[in-house]
Design an enzyme around this catalytic site. Sequence first.
Site, mmCIF file in Angstrom:
data_model
loop_
_atom_site.group_PDB
_atom_site.id
_atom_site.type_symbol
_atom_site.label_atom_id
_atom_site.label_comp_id
_atom_site.label_asym_id
_atom_site.label_seq_id
_atom_site.Cartn_x
_atom_site.Cartn_y
_atom_site.Cartn_z
ATOM 1 N N HIS A 1 17.161 -8.560 36.565
ATOM 2 C CA HIS A 1 15.928 -8.643 35.781
ATOM 3 C C HIS A 1 14.929 -9.670 36.284
ATOM 4 O O HIS A 1 13.834 -9.784 35.734
ATOM 5 C CB HIS A 1 16.227 -8.899 34.298
ATOM 6 C CG HIS A 1 16.698 -10.301 34.006
ATOM 7 N ND1 HIS A 1 18.013 -10.664 34.050
ATOM 8 C CD2 HIS A 1 16.016 -11.412 33.666
ATOM 9 C CE1 HIS A 1 18.134 -11.942 33.744
ATOM 10 N NE2 HIS A 1 16.933 -12.434 33.515
HETATM 11 C C1 UD1 Z 1 12.641 -13.280 29.883
HETATM 12 C C2 UD1 Z 1 12.588 -14.704 30.407
HETATM 13 C C3 UD1 Z 1 13.673 -14.888 31.457
HETATM 14 C C4 UD1 Z 1 15.037 -14.489 30.931
HETATM 15 C C5 UD1 Z 1 14.972 -13.072 30.374
HETATM 16 C C6 UD1 Z 1 16.276 -12.760 29.733
HETATM 17 C C7 UD1 Z 1 10.380 -15.798 30.553
HETATM 18 C C8 UD1 Z 1 9.284 -16.188 31.464
HETATM 19 N N1 UD1 Z 1 11.312 -14.973 31.075
HETATM 20 O O1 UD1 Z 1 12.324 -12.408 30.963
HETATM 21 O O2 UD1 Z 1 13.722 -16.263 31.831
HETATM 22 O O3 UD1 Z 1 15.960 -14.572 31.960
HETATM 23 O O4 UD1 Z 1 13.931 -12.993 29.393
HETATM 24 O O5 UD1 Z 1 16.496 -11.415 29.546
HETATM 25 O O6 UD1 Z 1 10.399 -16.206 29.429
HETATM 26 N N2 UD1 Z 1 10.572 -5.796 27.127
HETATM 27 C C9 UD1 Z 1 10.935 -4.749 26.332
HETATM 28 N N3 UD1 Z 1 11.642 -5.021 25.191
HETATM 29 C C10 UD1 Z 1 11.980 -6.270 24.817
HETATM 30 C C11 UD1 Z 1 11.592 -7.328 25.629
HETATM 31 C C12 UD1 Z 1 10.897 -7.084 26.793
HETATM 32 O O7 UD1 Z 1 10.644 -3.607 26.625
HETATM 33 O O8 UD1 Z 1 12.635 -6.448 23.770
HETATM 34 C C13 UD1 Z 1 9.845 -5.502 28.385
HETATM 35 C C14 UD1 Z 1 8.328 -5.557 28.226
HETATM 36 O O9 UD1 Z 1 7.766 -4.581 29.030
HETATM 37 C C15 UD1 Z 1 7.997 -6.922 28.796
HETATM 38 C C16 UD1 Z 1 9.045 -7.091 29.877
HETATM 39 O O10 UD1 Z 1 10.204 -6.458 29.374
HETATM 40 O O11 UD1 Z 1 6.693 -7.000 29.285
HETATM 41 C C17 UD1 Z 1 9.349 -8.538 30.189
HETATM 42 O O12 UD1 Z 1 9.711 -9.267 29.004
HETATM 43 P P1 UD1 Z 1 9.523 -10.862 28.948
HETATM 44 O O13 UD1 Z 1 10.125 -11.393 27.705
HETATM 45 O O14 UD1 Z 1 8.097 -11.226 29.204
HETATM 46 O O15 UD1 Z 1 10.297 -11.364 30.198
HETATM 47 P P2 UD1 Z 1 11.748 -10.981 30.703
HETATM 48 O O16 UD1 Z 1 11.620 -10.344 32.037
HETATM 49 O O17 UD1 Z 1 12.493 -10.270 29.634
HETATM 50 N N1 UDP Z 2 24.058 -9.974 28.305
HETATM 51 C C1 UDP Z 2 24.407 -8.983 27.380
HETATM 52 N N2 UDP Z 2 24.173 -7.682 27.701
HETATM 53 C C2 UDP Z 2 23.646 -7.286 28.891
HETATM 54 C C3 UDP Z 2 23.297 -8.300 29.825
HETATM 55 C C4 UDP Z 2 23.487 -9.624 29.490
HETATM 56 O O1 UDP Z 2 24.932 -9.292 26.322
HETATM 57 O O2 UDP Z 2 23.478 -6.081 29.106
HETATM 58 C C5 UDP Z 2 24.274 -11.384 27.948
HETATM 59 C C6 UDP Z 2 25.124 -12.171 28.912
HETATM 60 O O3 UDP Z 2 26.504 -12.034 28.593
HETATM 61 C C7 UDP Z 2 24.623 -13.580 28.679
HETATM 62 C C8 UDP Z 2 23.150 -13.377 28.395
HETATM 63 O O4 UDP Z 2 23.007 -12.029 27.974
HETATM 64 O O5 UDP Z 2 25.246 -14.144 27.532
HETATM 65 C C9 UDP Z 2 22.316 -13.640 29.619
HETATM 66 O O6 UDP Z 2 21.006 -13.224 29.364
HETATM 67 P P1 UDP Z 2 20.019 -12.715 30.499
HETATM 68 O O7 UDP Z 2 20.784 -12.308 31.707
HETATM 69 O O8 UDP Z 2 19.127 -11.717 29.858
HETATM 70 O O9 UDP Z 2 19.120 -14.004 30.777
HETATM 71 P P2 UDP Z 2 19.281 -15.289 31.716
HETATM 72 O O10 UDP Z 2 20.585 -15.925 31.431
HETATM 73 O O11 UDP Z 2 19.116 -14.830 33.128
HETATM 74 O O12 UDP Z 2 18.113 -16.144 31.329
#
Ligand code: UD1
Ligand code: UDP
Length: 389
Positions: free
Chosen positions: A205
């Site tokens: 991601h």
């Molecule tokens: C965010 C965090 C990242 C973290 C990740 C965990 C920031 C800058 N990034 O990244 O550090 O590792 O979450 O998963 O805060 N979207 C959906 N549904 C949702 C949420 C997001 O469809 O419930 C889609 C939207 O198109 C959105 C994109 O995902 O624009 C990115 O979501 P965003 O929360 O901005 O950043 P992540 O890539 O999820």
């Molecule tokens: N995780 C989950 N389901 C998934 C992928 C991740 O429950 O399909 C959990 C994972 O076990 C961990 C957390 O989400 O506890 C990590 O989140 P993510 O990878 O979204 O973010 P990051 O740690 O990179 O910020």
Amino acid sequence: MPRIICVAGARPNYMKVKPVMDALERRGAEVLLVHTGQHYDPAMNDVFFADLGIRPPDRFLGVGSGSHAEQTGRVMTAFEPLLDEVSPDLVVVFGDINSTLACALVTAKAGPLLAHVEAGLRSRDWSMPEEVNRVATDRVSDYLLAPSPDAAENLRAEGYREDQIHLVGNVMIDTLLANLERARASDVLDRFGLTRGGYGLVTLHRPANVDDPGVLAGLLKALGEIAGRCPLVLPVHPRAAGRLAELGVPGGIRLVPPAGYVDFIALQNAASVVLTDSGGVQEETTALGVPCVTLRDNTERPITVEEGTNVLAGRDPARIVSTVNGVLDGPPAPRRPELWDGRASDRIADVLLHGGSARTRPRPTDRPGPVHRPDLIGRPGRTDRTFPL
Ligand code: UD1
Ligand code: UDP
């Protein structure tokens, strides 16, 4: 007892906020859970509240998705009046997402003390939005709660006061250990037709990996080769969903929806290898003793390489394939860093409620509330940090 706001906003926050809230409440603190709404899909949000038994948020800011500035700004705009109304003694923020930084900035100017759980992690890669969030959040925090000695060392090297730095261990592992038995009882392997040790698990991601179709295509090429030896399961993060659908995935890679917490721990625990760019997954695989290959050039969690099961493979397809083959041929021995023992949240609660001269930092005095303690006036504070930035 103090009134404390805990902030959560996105998937990697929920498993960190839960044990800290519990530990604070067990000690009698009044805790309010504020959810910013950065993540909102049921599979990215609701499932974690259900799986982890987190009570519904006391306040929901509903900010949703947007550019960095839009998202950060919306959280700040919604959090500021809430702080004014609730007037907490302390705000606790977690990790490195935009919601973390937004609430940290508002708190630092509003008056309550600020604690950062997961302080001091540094990738030194300024192209990661999370690195900006980490450094800036630490800079305005009073309590810097470090998960590992390297994080504490980073903070020392940046000039923070010794009394601000608290090496407390990894709170994510508290939740992992508390749920491991439930994960072992999950039927997710049967549902996906998988056998223990018979598959690899993938998560992707990071913007650097999934936003550029050329980079993602290279990663998929590598994953396709690996899938020839070891079938792969990839729970798809919404950020990557569109591009994966556009590009299509090679045979042997099974795309599934984002997994719930207990199922995902079960999937990690039974995998022969985990390929990831997630921060939390690097930590969980180390705690589980499962081989992890990180599809990045750097990590803010070097302890998972030095004292765990993590190997950095970068993003070059040939290097990824050879690294995974090496790991499958000779898996690293399981080992777990010190203080990743399931008790980090207790240590955090003890620091926040009973310890730490970080409390001596004076705050703005133009608002009513419990931070107006005459004993704090004139004590050493923010200005005595020697900060080289
Ligand atoms: C965010 C965090 C990242 C973290 C990740 C965990 C920031 C800058 N990034 O990244 O550090 O590792 O979450 O998963 O805060 N979207 C959906 N549904 C949702 C949420 C997001 O469809 O419930 C889609 C939207 O198109 C959105 C994109 O995902 O624009 C990115 O979501 P965003 O929360 O901005 O950043 P992540 O890539 O999820
Ligand atoms: N995780 C989950 N389901 C998934 C992928 C991740 O429950 O399909 C959990 C994972 O076990 C961990 C957390 O989400 O506890 C990590 O989140 P993510 O990878 O979204 O973010 P990051 O740690 O990179 O910020």
